[in-house]
Design a protein around this motif. Sequence first.
Motif, mmCIF file in Angstrom:
data_model
loop_
_atom_site.group_PDB
_atom_site.id
_atom_site.type_symbol
_atom_site.label_atom_id
_atom_site.label_comp_id
_atom_site.label_asym_id
_atom_site.label_seq_id
_atom_site.Cartn_x
_atom_site.Cartn_y
_atom_site.Cartn_z
ATOM 1 N N LEU A 152 17.391 9.917 -3.161
ATOM 2 C CA LEU A 152 16.574 9.927 -4.373
ATOM 3 C C LEU A 152 15.762 11.211 -4.505
ATOM 4 N N ARG A 153 15.507 11.867 -3.374
ATOM 5 C CA ARG A 153 14.682 13.083 -3.387
ATOM 6 C C ARG A 153 15.521 14.356 -3.366
ATOM 7 N N GLY A 154 16.857 14.242 -3.490
ATOM 8 C CA GLY A 154 17.655 15.455 -3.636
ATOM 9 C C GLY A 154 18.649 15.753 -2.547
ATOM 10 N N ALA A 155 19.011 14.749 -1.711
ATOM 11 C CA ALA A 155 19.950 15.018 -0.625
ATOM 12 C C ALA A 155 21.321 15.450 -1.134
ATOM 13 N N VAL A 161 9.101 9.801 4.527
ATOM 14 C CA VAL A 161 7.968 10.347 3.782
ATOM 15 C C VAL A 161 8.105 11.847 3.582
ATOM 16 N N ASN A 162 8.975 12.491 4.355
ATOM 17 C CA ASN A 162 9.206 13.927 4.235
ATOM 18 C C ASN A 162 10.578 14.228 3.617
ATOM 19 N N ALA A 163 11.125 13.266 2.895
ATOM 20 C CA ALA A 163 12.463 13.438 2.307
ATOM 21 C C ALA A 163 12.447 14.501 1.200
ATOM 22 N N GLN A 192 22.506 17.782 10.859
ATOM 23 C CA GLN A 192 22.701 16.377 10.512
ATOM 24 C C GLN A 192 21.867 16.098 9.265
ATOM 25 N N LEU A 193 22.543 15.866 8.157
ATOM 26 C CA LEU A 193 21.882 15.710 6.870
ATOM 27 C C LEU A 193 21.739 14.225 6.558
ATOM 28 N N CYS A 194 20.503 13.776 6.349
ATOM 29 C CA CYS A 194 20.250 12.378 6.032
ATOM 30 C C CYS A 194 20.652 12.107 4.582
ATOM 31 N N GLY A 195 21.545 11.107 4.405
ATOM 32 C CA GLY A 195 21.988 10.778 3.056
ATOM 33 C C GLY A 195 21.600 9.387 2.621
ATOM 34 N N THR A 196 20.638 8.762 3.327
ATOM 35 C CA THR A 196 20.239 7.399 2.988
ATOM 36 C C THR A 196 19.296 7.419 1.780
ATOM 37 N N THR A 197 19.006 6.247 1.231
ATOM 38 C CA THR A 197 18.396 6.118 -0.096
ATOM 39 C C THR A 197 17.180 7.010 -0.349
ATOM 40 N N PRO A 198 16.119 6.993 0.484
ATOM 41 C CA PRO A 198 14.951 7.838 0.169
ATOM 42 C C PRO A 198 15.310 9.320 0.036
#
Length: 360
Positions: free
Chosen positions: A105-108, A143-145, A96-102
């Motif tokens: 912005l960090r490379g999703a 914080v770990n994005a 499950q890959l998080c695609g929300t803003t943080p």
Amino acid sequence: MALRRFDLEAGGDTFAFKPETEEKIAFWRNKYPAEKQRSAVIPMLWLAQKDNDGWLSEPAMREVADRLEMPYIRVYEVATFYTMFRLQPVGKYHVQLCGTTPCQLRGAEKLKEVCQQEIGDIMYVTDDGRLSWEEVECLGACVNAPMVQINDDYYEDLTPETLSQILGKLKNGVEVAPGPQIDRVNSAPEGGATTLTDPALFDGSKNAITTLPNLPSAEPAEAEAAGKPEVDAPTNTKREEPVASNTKTTLIDTGKKVETGARPAALTIDPASYDDLKRIKGIGPKNEDALNELGIYTFKQIAEWTPENVDWVEDFMSFPGRIEREDWITQAKTLAEGGETEFSKRVDAGDVPSSQEDED
């Protein structure tokens, strides 16, 4: 929310919880009183998903509904609303890959490309059955994005290279340690702490004091002489006590006027001759009590119901369509002739908790 449909073809016709799951089921059901068992529907669905290779088939949902004596549609509504429940097959390791803003912005976006290259399209299961993936909303590890959740574990601080390595290991059956994939502990700074590094902060020496600071001084004697303002007596000392009731609640509404169908013929027989109506799927202890109040005690009575009788009972007990949907009459005919159904066998074996008598 996207349209979510069942995969009826992949779901098969049957589902059964694993024996080792029964203890967990009992744990969750024991949290709620007998008349509130439906409150356990979410944890029950989660356990069913665990026992069904990570997804919910329609037979699994029906099993949960039967155990909690809920209409199937109510369970379907819960399963299709919460995206934590997956309605089609997934791989042994579901990403499950998080695609929300943080995370974005960090490379999703780069991580999505890795999943597409290593696995395929969203919800595609690899030929070896090991991997599948989907994009989800925030998983709460900003914080770990960027990060992903694989089954129950978080893999954080990812790069396209580290995610590719993780997927490669999982493909080959190699376990990967969850958590941050860089040099830090949980959400601490990379490379170790840079503040609050004095050991004395943690060995107790800075707290070696004998008295607490800023304590109030003793009140002067004059303060006692002056007294305190009178306080009114509490006004809530007389409380209404609950009245115990020995009346047992059933589905029968004795004041209800029934307009449709024809009431089934009632019997007056020796209680020793009563059939255990709970051996019919869809009849629990409360429904059995309600039928008994109508003079329905035997399988033979139910087996002989006409469509008009069915309409009358469904209207009187306020569950339209249930008798036909759960096929009470066919079950009753089989049991009246001395036969058995798959459900009655489970009841006789004590495997259907909802069929057991309520304790007084």
